[in-house]
Design an enzyme around this catalytic site. Structure first.
Site, PDB file in Angstrom:
ATOM      1  N   THR A  30       0.811  -1.210   0.000  1.00 20.86           N
ATOM      2  CA  THR A  30       0.000   0.000   0.000  1.00 20.86           C
ATOM      3  C   THR A  30       0.844   1.259   0.000  1.00 20.86           C
ATOM      4  O   THR A  30       0.512   2.251  -0.659  1.00 20.86           O
ATOM      5  CB  THR A  30      -0.947  -0.011   1.215  1.00 20.86           C
ATOM      6  OG1 THR A  30      -1.865  -1.101   1.086  1.00 20.86           O
ATOM      7  CG2 THR A  30      -1.742   1.281   1.320  1.00 20.86           C
ATOM      8  N   THR A 107       1.044  -4.136   4.424  1.00 21.17           N
ATOM      9  CA  THR A 107       0.801  -4.456   5.836  1.00 21.17           C
ATOM     10  C   THR A 107       0.122  -5.805   6.045  1.00 21.17           C
ATOM     11  O   THR A 107       0.094  -6.307   7.168  1.00 21.17           O
ATOM     12  CB  THR A 107      -0.059  -3.366   6.502  1.00 21.17           C
ATOM     13  OG1 THR A 107      -1.307  -3.256   5.808  1.00 21.17           O
ATOM     14  CG2 THR A 107       0.655  -2.023   6.489  1.00 21.17           C
ATOM     15  N   ASP A 108      -0.427  -6.406   4.971  1.00 25.26           N
ATOM     16  CA  ASP A 108      -1.138  -7.686   5.145  1.00 25.26           C
ATOM     17  C   ASP A 108      -0.273  -8.735   5.827  1.00 25.26           C
ATOM     18  O   ASP A 108      -0.780  -9.555   6.608  1.00 25.26           O
ATOM     19  CB  ASP A 108      -1.586  -8.228   3.787  1.00 25.26           C
ATOM     20  CG  ASP A 108      -2.830  -7.533   3.250  1.00 25.26           C
ATOM     21  OD1 ASP A 108      -3.474  -6.794   4.020  1.00 25.26           O
ATOM     22  OD2 ASP A 108      -3.156  -7.733   2.071  1.00 25.26           O
TER      23      ASP A 108
END
Length: 347
Positions: A30, A107-108
Site C-alpha cells: 500500500t 501491511t497484510d
C-alpha cells in the site's frame, strides 16, 4: 624589549565524518501504490526512490540513505523465497557499512515477514519494517510519516540488538509480539501481550523497557520448502478436515481454544500425527500463553503435551508456523524443534 609574537599556525584541515548509512529495501504494498487507470484500483507502482522523494523531511536527517528496489508486490503475494532473499540482501548491506535497514512493504503480512526476518537476522544492527494503512492517493496517507519514523529508528543506536522491529504510527513493536489487529485503522499494529517497545517523538527513539531476548536461527535453509499447516480449532469440528490436512504436512500448528484446548475428536488424530511430524500447540487468541499443567481432560493442554505435542508458549499461531518452517527447512529433527520452542517459550 617587547617579545616577538609567534606566527599563527594555519588552521588544521579536518576530514568531514560521513553520515551513517541506512539501507532502504522496497517490496511494494500500500505504501507504494498508485491508481491504475485501467481498473481504477491501486496497485504497487512507486519505486523506493519515489517513496523517499515524497518525504522531504528525510533530507534533514544526519543519515545517508542507500536505496534498493527489491520487489513490487502486494504483501499477500510475498513468499518465503522473497523474504529469505531479502534477508541475504540486508545482511550484505549491513556487512558493507550500513548501520541499519528499513523494509517497506504491504501491511497484510508484516507481522509474519518481520518475524521471519528476525529469525534469520543474527547481527546487532536494527532492521525496521514499515508500511502504510492508507495509500498515497488518500487524504491523510500515513506512508510518509511511517517511512520517516522507520528511517530514524533504523539509524538509532538505541535499537542495536533489537533485531527486527515494526514501526508504524510512531510506535515501535518487537516482531515477535506485533499483530495487525484492525483491517483499516492507521493504529492497526499492536502488541497485545506486551505493548510497544517504545515510541518516536521529537525525532528520537524512546524505549519503554530493556530489549527482550530473541530466538535466532541463522543456519542455511538446506531442505526444499517444507509444508507447514495451520489448523484452527472451531466449535463442533469433528477432526475430519484436520486429518486430511495432517496427512499432507511436514509440520503442523494447531490454533487451539483458550490456553490450549481442542475438541475431544481431535485427540487421536493429533497423537498419531505427532508421532510422525512435529505438531505445535498454540492458542488462537493471540494474547497470552498456552498452559502446560492445569487442565487434564482429553483434549486439554496437559493431555496433548503428554501425547507429544510441542507447546508454543506465548508465540501466536502465525509466528509458531514461521519458526517451525525455518527449523524444518534447516533439517532439524523433531527433538531439536521441541528444544527450540522450549527455549523460545522461556523468553
Amino acid at each position: 624589549m617587547a617579545a616577538r609574537a609567534k606566527p599563527a599556525h594555519p588552521p588544521r584541515e579536518t576530514t568531514p565524518v560521513p553520515d551513517p548509512v541506512v539501507a532502504i529495501f522496497s517490496l511494494g504494498g500500500t505504501i507504494a501504490m498508485t491508481t491504475d487507470p485501467a481498473t481504477g484500483g491501486v496497485v504497487p507502482a512507486l519505486s523506493a526512490q519515489e517513496l523517499l522523494d515524497a518525504v522531504p523531511a528525510l533530507q534533514g536527517l544526519p543519515l545517508d540513505l542507500r536505496v534498493h528496489d527489491f520487489r513490487r508486490l502486494p504483501g499477500a503475494s510475498l513468499t518465503f523465497d522473497d523474504i529469505t532473499a531479502l534477508s541475504s540482501a540486508i545482511t550484505t548491506a549491513l556487512q558493507t557499512g550500513c548501520v541499519g535497514a528499513v523494509v517497506t512493504q504491504g501491511t497484510d503480512t508484516i507481522e509474519e515477514t518481520a518475524y521471519l526476518l528476525d529469525l534469520l537476522h543474527c547481527g546487532d544492527a536494527p532492521i525496521v519494517v514499515t508500511g502504510a494503512m492508507r495509500n498515497p492517493t488518500q487524504p491523510g496517507a500515513d506512508g510518509p510519516a511511517n517511512l520517516h519514523a522507520a528511517v530514524i529508528a533504523a539509524g538509532s543506536p538505541q535499537l542495536r540488538g533489537a533485531g527486527v522491529v515494526v514501526v508504524l504510527n510512531d510506535e515501535i513493536h518487537a516482531s515477535r509480539t506485533v499483530r495487525k489487529s484492525h483491517s483499516t485503522s492507521p493504529a492497526a499494529f499492536t502488541s497485545p501481550a506486551t505493548g510497544p517497545l517504545g515510541r518516536l517523538y521529537e525525532g528520537r527513539v524512546h524505549l519503554h523497557s530493556p530489549l527482550a531476548q530473541r530466538t535466532v536461527t541463522p543456519s542455511e535453509l538446506t531442505n526444499p520448502a517444507p509444508r507447514v499447516g495451520l489448523y484452527t480449532a472451531t466449535l463442533g469440528d469433528d477432526g475430519t478436515l484436520l486429518a486430511a490436512m495432517a496427512d499432507a504436512c511436514d509440520g503442523l500448528v494447531i490454533a487451539a481454544f483458550g490456553v490450549g484446548h481442542v475438541p475431544q475428536d481431535f485427540v487421536a488424530v493429533l497423537e498419531r500425527t505427532a508421532a510422525r511430524i512435529p505438531v505445535v500447540l498454540a492458542s488462537r487468541i493471540g494474547n497470552g500463553p498456552v498452559l502446560q499443567a492445569t487442565y487434564s481432560f482429553p483434549g486439554s493442554e496437559k493431555d496433548l503435551l503428554q501425547r507429544g505435542l510441542i507447546r508454543a508458549g506465548h508465540l501466536d499461531p502465525y509466528k509458531a508456523r514461521l519458526l517451525i518452517h525455518v527449523l524444518l527447512a534447516q533439517g532439524r529433527t523433531s527433538t531439536e524443534i521441541a528444544d527450540a520452542f522450549h527455549t523460545t517459550a522461556a523468553h
